[in-house]
Structures are given as structure tokens and as C-alpha cells.
Design a protein around this motif. Structure first.
Motif, PDB file in Angstrom:
ATOM      1  N   LEU A  74       0.572  -0.265   7.048  1.00  0.00           N
ATOM      2  CA  LEU A  74       0.709  -1.512   6.304  1.00  0.00           C
ATOM      3  C   LEU A  74       1.764  -1.358   5.212  1.00  0.00           C
ATOM      4  CD1 LEU A  74      -3.041  -2.561   5.855  1.00  0.00           C
ATOM      5  CD2 LEU A  74      -1.402  -3.381   7.550  1.00  0.00           C
ATOM      6  N   ASN A  75       2.508  -2.433   4.984  1.00  0.00           N
ATOM      7  CA  ASN A  75       3.497  -2.463   3.905  1.00  0.00           C
ATOM      8  C   ASN A  75       2.938  -3.259   2.735  1.00  0.00           C
ATOM      9  OD1 ASN A  75       5.562  -1.040   5.349  1.00  0.00           O
ATOM     10  ND2 ASN A  75       5.994  -2.916   6.500  1.00  0.00           N
ATOM     11  N   VAL A  76       2.828  -2.629   1.589  1.00  0.00           N
ATOM     12  CA  VAL A  76       2.329  -3.280   0.377  1.00  0.00           C
ATOM     13  C   VAL A  76       3.461  -3.307  -0.640  1.00  0.00           C
ATOM     14  CG1 VAL A  76       0.699  -3.130  -1.537  1.00  0.00           C
ATOM     15  CG2 VAL A  76      -0.050  -2.561   0.780  1.00  0.00           C
ATOM     16  N   TYR A  77       3.786  -4.507  -1.113  1.00  0.00           N
ATOM     17  CA  TYR A  77       4.902  -4.662  -2.048  1.00  0.00           C
ATOM     18  C   TYR A  77       4.434  -4.857  -3.489  1.00  0.00           C
ATOM     19  CZ  TYR A  77       7.323  -5.359   2.369  1.00  0.00           C
ATOM     20  OH  TYR A  77       7.810  -5.195   3.636  1.00  0.00           O
ATOM     21  N   LYS A  78       3.127  -5.106  -3.645  1.00  0.00           N
ATOM     22  CA  LYS A  78       2.596  -5.319  -4.985  1.00  0.00           C
ATOM     23  C   LYS A  78       1.095  -5.077  -4.978  1.00  0.00           C
ATOM     24  CE  LYS A  78       2.263  -8.792  -8.673  1.00  0.00           C
ATOM     25  NZ  LYS A  78       2.537 -10.190  -9.061  1.00  0.00           N
ATOM     26  N   ASN A  79       0.618  -4.341  -5.960  1.00  0.00           N
ATOM     27  CA  ASN A  79      -0.817  -4.133  -6.115  1.00  0.00           C
ATOM     28  C   ASN A  79      -1.419  -5.295  -6.892  1.00  0.00           C
ATOM     29  OD1 ASN A  79      -0.833  -1.715  -4.739  1.00  0.00           O
ATOM     30  ND2 ASN A  79      -0.666  -0.449  -6.574  1.00  0.00           N
ATOM     31  N   ASP A  80      -2.197  -6.116  -6.187  1.00  0.00           N
ATOM     32  CA  ASP A  80      -2.838  -7.259  -6.841  1.00  0.00           C
ATOM     33  C   ASP A  80      -4.139  -7.564  -6.100  1.00  0.00           C
ATOM     34  OD1 ASP A  80      -2.059  -8.529  -4.495  1.00  0.00           O
ATOM     35  OD2 ASP A  80      -0.403  -9.625  -5.427  1.00  0.00           O
ATOM     36  N   ALA A  81      -4.673  -8.764  -6.305  1.00  0.00           N
ATOM     37  CA  ALA A  81      -5.969  -9.125  -5.720  1.00  0.00           C
ATOM     38  C   ALA A  81      -5.909  -9.272  -4.210  1.00  0.00           C
ATOM     39  CB  ALA A  81      -6.479 -10.433  -6.337  1.00  0.00           C
TER      40      ALA A  81
END
Length: 402
Positions: A74-81
Motif C-alpha cells: 500500500l502507498n500512504v502519502y499522509k498519516n491521518d484518520a
């Protein structure tokens, strides 16, 4: 499934983390709420699929339907909700904070479940599901009002992944600011009233923490309260055992607002004739009495394979099967004895057809006495007390080891 509340990545992490190391989570808002979870291997993903398929996050809603995904990462571009990369807590930060090398703690994971959260949208059983409901987060609230509604520090599961050793702050004796302190009393619902008693509850819950007292509720059939050694033990029990099915009943676990269970001078009799209240303080079968003993316990979710140990040397298959036959449960379909490193005891694996059968065998056979075969020559009158726990093994050979 329908919306889970504001911090949906938190929710997904909380229900998946007991099955293995979660690396990344991405939430999609398409035809409801969908989530993709990347584990660190195939085995934990398989365990999560088997353990969570068809479960309700809240009673009667947010039913999980789980399938394997095509992407391998998985590609995650920002840690948020709605997304989180647990391997990189600084994803999306313009100016990453200086955390002193390794995040200032013993883990690179962010402490998702250790931050103070307000009720109404946080991780405390108040995220859109009815208060006191019976899904993964909440269990039915008894009429007496003893149920805590899932309100506890760090959410109802493992106490957060960022603290030392994965423990919650409360387990280290440090109160969390802004939250009511979760007690050590567990609510147990949906028990088979004819099959379950205090000792059998002990046999199951002792895998996750010390047991102090167990009390069945006379006014609520199939319901019991269990005082455990600490709040972390309650969290481990809920994380691993909630919504498990055995003896034809679905057991649900939750939190009580009571800080402890008072002694019951005149307990009533359960259907099997045993007392409805028992005190296990100082019981030698508790497995977390000191740090050395606690370190030997592997916290595992239920599986169809049980590990047995502390049994007599020279143990045979028929003797093992007899324990379960006498307890009126299905005997294991396969047994393997480990090569003995000592002549003092034996150990091995028991495989059952499914998890329900294994659970029934564990609550009946755990701590069952097995006669010492050499007691005649040694004048020993003390039997071996067989101990059982869930194994991480996926299968065992059909034939018993020579």
C-alpha cells in the motif's frame, strides 16, 4: 460496511493488530467504507481473515466482509484518520519532529491508542454504534448498569502499539491524562449455562492474565464477571476472545465499571452443582504471577491446534484422549508428542477439526490431572496437571511422533 466514526484508521488497526504486525492501512469511501490492510506476511493476514470474517464491529452493524487484495504493498502519502504508515510515523509531515533516533521509545510505531481522546468520536466504543452494543468494541450492557460501555484507556484492545513492549500506560502504573481509568473487571456474556462454570472460565482466561475472582450473575443467565490481575489482561482477553463460539454459544466480552469483585459469602449453585463464585487469588495455575512466568506466555488468538505441556513422561495417545472423553468434548483428530528433552515431563500438539472444538477442549482439559505412571514405584500421590494453550502452528502430522 457503514461509517465507523471519525478515526477509522484507528478502528481498523485496533481490530486487526491482535492477528499480526500491521504495516499500513488505507481507507476508501466508496459504496460505504472499505479498508485495505497490509500485514508483514501472509500468515497474519490469513489469521485476520479467518478471525474477523462476518464479525460486527458494533452490535448489528458494521459487519466485516474480508477478501484478499491484489496489491502487494500500500502507498500512504499522509498519516491521518483515513490512512497510516506504521513503518514511518512522519509520512506527510512538512517538518518531521526530532524524535531522538528511534522515535523516543522502544518501537517505530506511533502510539495510536495511547493518546488522550474525547468520547463521541474516539476509540472508546462511541463511534456510531449504539452504546452498550455487542460487537467487537462493545458488549451488551446488563440491566444493573455495571457495564462500562467500552470506555477505557487506549481503546478496548491491546493498549496501544507504541509503548514499551506494546503495553499500555496503565499497565505500567501510569495514568493517562483526560481519560477515565479502565478497571480490571471483565464482563462475559453468552455462556452456555449448562456447560460453563467458574473453573472453565478460569481455564480459558488464564491464557491472557491472572484471574482474581469469578462471579456468575444469578439475574442474567449465561453472564459472569471476572476480576483479572490488571487492565492489560482484560484488554488481551477482549482482543483475542470476543465473539468466539463454543458449546453452541457466542461469547461476548466487555468492560465493567466496577473496580473489583467483592467476596460472596453464600454463592448459589450453578446447574452442574459448582459454586457461582470462586476466588483464585494465589492459585498456582495463574500464569502471570511474576515477570519470569509472564515472559513464557505467548499471547495467541484461538486456533484449532492446542499446545499441551506439563504432562507425564511416556504419555500415550489413549491417555490424552481419555481426558476429553471424560469431559464430554470431541477428542483431538491428531496428536503429536515432542521429542522429550527431559524425563521429567512431556509436551506436544493437539489438532482439532475447528476452533470451536479446540476451545471446548481447552476449557475442559486445561489443568486436568493426569496420573503419574511411575507413582507406584515412587510412592508419589501427586498427578501431573496438564496445561493447554493455543498454538501458532497451522497444522501437525497425522501420526504421533515416535
Amino acid at each position: 460496511m457503514k461509517g465507523m466514526g471519525r478515526n477509522e484508521a484507528d478502528v481498523v488497526h485496533t481490530i486487526c493488530q491482535p492477528y499480526g504486525n500491521v504495516l499500513r492501512i488505507v481507507i476508501f469511501k466508496k459504496n460505504g467504507v472499505q479498508a485495505m490492510v497490509e500485514f508483514d506476511g501472509i500468515d497474519p493476514a490469513t489469521r485476520a481473515r479467518e478471525g474477523l470474517q462476518g464479525a460486527d464491529i458494533y452490535s448489528g452493524c458494521c459487519t466485516l466482509r474480508i477478501e484478499y487484495a491484489k496489491p502487494t504493498k500500500l502507498n500512504v502519502y499522509k498519516n491521518d484518520a483515513e490512512s497510516w504508515d506504521f513503518t514511518n510515523p512522519n509520512v506527510g509531515m512538512k517538518e518531521p519532529q526530532n524524535t531522538g533516533g528511534n522515535g523516543g521509545g522502544g518501537s517505530s510505531r506511533p502510539p495510536l491508542l495511547q493518546e488522550p481522546r474525547g468520547f463521541g468520536g474516539g476509540m472508546n466504543g462511541q463511534m456510531g454504534g449504539p452504546r452498550g452494543s455487542g460487537g467487537l468494541f462493545n458488549s451488551p450492557m446488563p440491566d444493573s448498569g455495571l457495564m462500562g460501555g467500552g470506555q477505557g484507556q487506549g481503546g478496548p484492545f491491546m493498549g496501544g502499539a507504541g509503548g514499551p513492549g506494546g503495553a499500555s500506560l496503565s499497565a505500567m502504573g501510569q495514568p493517562q491524562p483526560g481519560l477515565p481509568q479502565q478497571g480490571a473487571v471483565l464482563m462475559v456474556y453468552g455462556l452456555n449455562k449448562d456447560k460453563m462454570n467458574a473453573d472453565r472460565i478460569f481455564n480459558l482466561l488464564c491464557l491472557y492474565g491472572n484471574i482474581v475472582r469469578i462471579k456468575f450473575l444469578k439475574t442474567k443467565e449465561g453472564c459472569a464477571m471476572v476480576q483479572m490481575g490488571d487492565a492489560l489482561a482484560v484488554e488481551r482477553a477482549v482482543a483475542n476472545l470476543n465473539n468466539t463460539t463454543f458449546f453452541g454459544c457466542k461469547m461476548q466480552l466487555g468492560y465493567s465499571k466496577q473496580a473489583f469483585l467483592a467476596d460472596v459469602q453464600q454463592p448459589y449453585d450453578l446447574p452442574d452443582g459448582t459454586p457461582s463464585f470462586k476466588d483464585y487469588m494465589g492459585n498456582k495455575n495463574n500464569r502471570f504471577i511474576n515477570p519470569e512466568m509472564a515472559s513464557k506466555n505467548r499471547i495467541q488468538p484461538p486456533s484449532k491446534i492446542l499446545h499441551f505441556f506439563n504432562t507425564p513422561p511416556g504419555l500415550d495417545e489413549d491417555t490424552l484422549k481419555q481426558v476429553f472423553m471424560e469431559g464430554d468434548v470431541i477428542e483431538p483428530k491428531s496428536i503429536k508428542l515432542f521429542p522429550s528433552k527431559t524425563e521429567r515431563s512431556s509436551s506436544g500438539l493437539l489438532e482439532f477439526s475447528n476452533i470451536s472444538e479446540a476451545l471446548e477442549a481447552l476449557v475442559v482439559g486445561n489443568h486436568a490431572p493426569i496420573p503419574n505412571p511411575i507413582s507406584v514405584s515412587t510412592d508419589s500421590k501427586f498427578p501431573f496437571i496438564m496445561k493447554l494453550c493455543f498454538s501458532s502452528s497451522r497444522h501437525i502430522p497425522n501420526k504421533m511422533a515416535e
